[in-house]
Enzyme design. Structure first.
Site, short mmCIF file in Angstrom:
data_model
loop_
_atom_site.label_atom_id
_atom_site.label_comp_id
_atom_site.label_asym_id
_atom_site.label_seq_id
_atom_site.Cartn_x
_atom_site.Cartn_y
_atom_site.Cartn_z
N ASP A 197 0.83 -1.20 0.00
CA ASP A 197 0.00 0.00 0.00
C ASP A 197 0.87 1.26 0.00
O ASP A 197 1.97 1.27 0.56
CB ASP A 197 -0.89 -0.02 1.25
CG ASP A 197 -2.06 0.92 1.12
OD1 ASP A 197 -2.34 1.40 0.00
OD2 ASP A 197 -2.70 1.20 2.15
N ASN A 248 -10.66 -3.10 -6.30
CA ASN A 248 -9.85 -2.13 -7.07
C ASN A 248 -10.46 -1.76 -8.43
O ASN A 248 -10.06 -0.78 -9.05
CB ASN A 248 -8.41 -2.63 -7.27
CG ASN A 248 -7.55 -2.52 -6.02
OD1 ASN A 248 -6.59 -3.25 -5.85
ND2 ASN A 248 -7.89 -1.59 -5.14
C1 FPP Z 1 -1.77 -0.01 -3.64
O1 FPP Z 1 -1.30 1.32 -3.56
C2 FPP Z 1 -1.12 -0.73 -4.76
C3 FPP Z 1 -1.79 -1.32 -5.80
C4 FPP Z 1 -3.26 -1.35 -5.90
C5 FPP Z 1 -1.07 -1.98 -6.93
C6 FPP Z 1 0.14 -2.76 -6.52
C7 FPP Z 1 0.71 -3.44 -7.70
C8 FPP Z 1 2.03 -3.53 -7.98
C9 FPP Z 1 3.09 -2.95 -7.13
C10 FPP Z 1 2.45 -4.26 -9.22
C11 FPP Z 1 2.65 -5.75 -8.95
C12 FPP Z 1 2.74 -6.46 -10.25
C13 FPP Z 1 2.95 -7.81 -10.46
C14 FPP Z 1 2.64 -8.44 -11.76
C15 FPP Z 1 3.47 -8.70 -9.48
P1 FPP Z 1 -2.36 2.49 -3.65
O2 FPP Z 1 -2.51 2.89 -5.08
O3 FPP Z 1 -3.62 2.06 -2.98
O4 FPP Z 1 -1.66 3.63 -2.84
P2 FPP Z 1 -2.41 4.81 -2.06
O5 FPP Z 1 -3.15 4.17 -0.93
O6 FPP Z 1 -1.27 5.65 -1.61
O7 FPP Z 1 -3.31 5.50 -3.04
#
Ligand code: FPP
Length: 256
Positions: A29, A77
């Site tokens: 996160d 999501n």
């Molecule tokens: C949450 O941060 C993160 C995600 C929803 C995506 C995570 C995915 C990756 C790091 C790529 C992984 C890929 C593979 C194929 C293994 P957020 O966007 O919710 O952060 P925020 O809470 O600060 O908005």
């Protein structure tokens, strides 16, 4: 020193090999906030997040951890702006294409879990290819939760079991924890020992609801793109200091 420990690479001197978790899961996160803090678009946070995940996978592999499960995309999501969802789907696809050869060389067994049927077809094809090409690898099992929800996982297990009962292949009193676990996506993966969440949120967010029952939880304020080797090392030191009693009075002398 066991035969396995000799193979470990750059193993931190202050960690105990005999107290390492077998299965680590991570809620990655804070990508969006990381980008916002730098005046960048959110997608840049996801890109950086991939680098952090690659570092974590390598540490787990080098330090003898058997399984790593990462929460890449939840069933909730889909509610994000369309362009972010599209970006993430394309990113997953591209990573799979770019990293497959290395994962094969590094003996990683990649697996995806979740409602994969709802993913774009081109991504499903890459997933099938990556899973097929690495399925006989004997190294770390790396599972990517994509379109995953813990409640949905439990429900699909219930449906599969109910079907067996309906067909007369199973009696209701034969349903126990072990049988139930065989119908979860994590069947065959060691018990979840350690769940890590970045960015300071104190939630499980529908991740591994069944599996988290007796896991240790480690929450750090660090935003996911900044979750590097040192941070994982700190999480493991902290984990090894915990007294895991599994509801009993003393820690079991032998781990499950
Ligand atoms: C949450 O941060 C993160 C995600 C929803 C995506 C995570 C995915 C990756 C790091 C790529 C992984 C890929 C593979 C194929 C293994 P957020 O966007 O919710 O952060 P925020 O809470 O600060 O908005």
């Amino acid at each position: 020193m066991t035969a396995k420990s000799i193979l470990l690479k750059d193993f931190p001197a202050d960690l105990r090999i005999d107290r390492m978790p077998k299965h680590v899961a991570v809620i990655m996160d804070g990508n969006g906030r990381w980008a916002k803090q730098r005046g960048l678009p959110r997608i840049m946070g996801h890109r950086k997040g991939v680098d952090a995940l690659k570092t974590l996978l390598r540490c787990c592999r080098d330090w003898g951890i058997e399984a790593l499960t990462a929460y890449a995309f939840s069933t909730e999501n889909w509610g994000r702006p369309l362009e972010e969802v599209d970006f993430l789907m394309t990113l997953f696809e591209r990573i799979l294409r770019q990293e497959l050869e290395e994962m094969i060389e590094e003996n990683v067994q990649i697996q995806f879990m979740g409602n994969l049927a709802a993913l774009p077809e081109s991504l499903r094809l890459e997933i099938d290819r990556a899973m097929g090409k690495t399925q006989s690898n004997q190294g770390i099992k790396f599972t990517v939760a994509t379109n995953y929800g813990g409640r949905q996982e439990i429900l699909q297990a219930c449906r599969a079991i109910a079907l067996q009962v309906q067909k007369g292949n199973l009696q209701p009193d034969e349903i126990d924890e072990s049988l139930f676990e065989q119908h979860l996506y994590t069947a065959g993966t060691p018990e979840l020992d350690l769940l890590i969440r970045s960015s300071g949120e104190m939630r499980v967010s529908n991740f591994l609801l069944w599996q988290v029952a007796y896991s240790e939880i480690y929450i750090t304020d660090t935003l996911w793109p900044d979750f590097h080797r040192d941070e994982f090392h700190r999480a493991l030191v902290n984990y090894q200091q915990r007294d895991r009693r599994f509801g009993k009075l003393e820690s079991p002398s032998t781990k499950r």
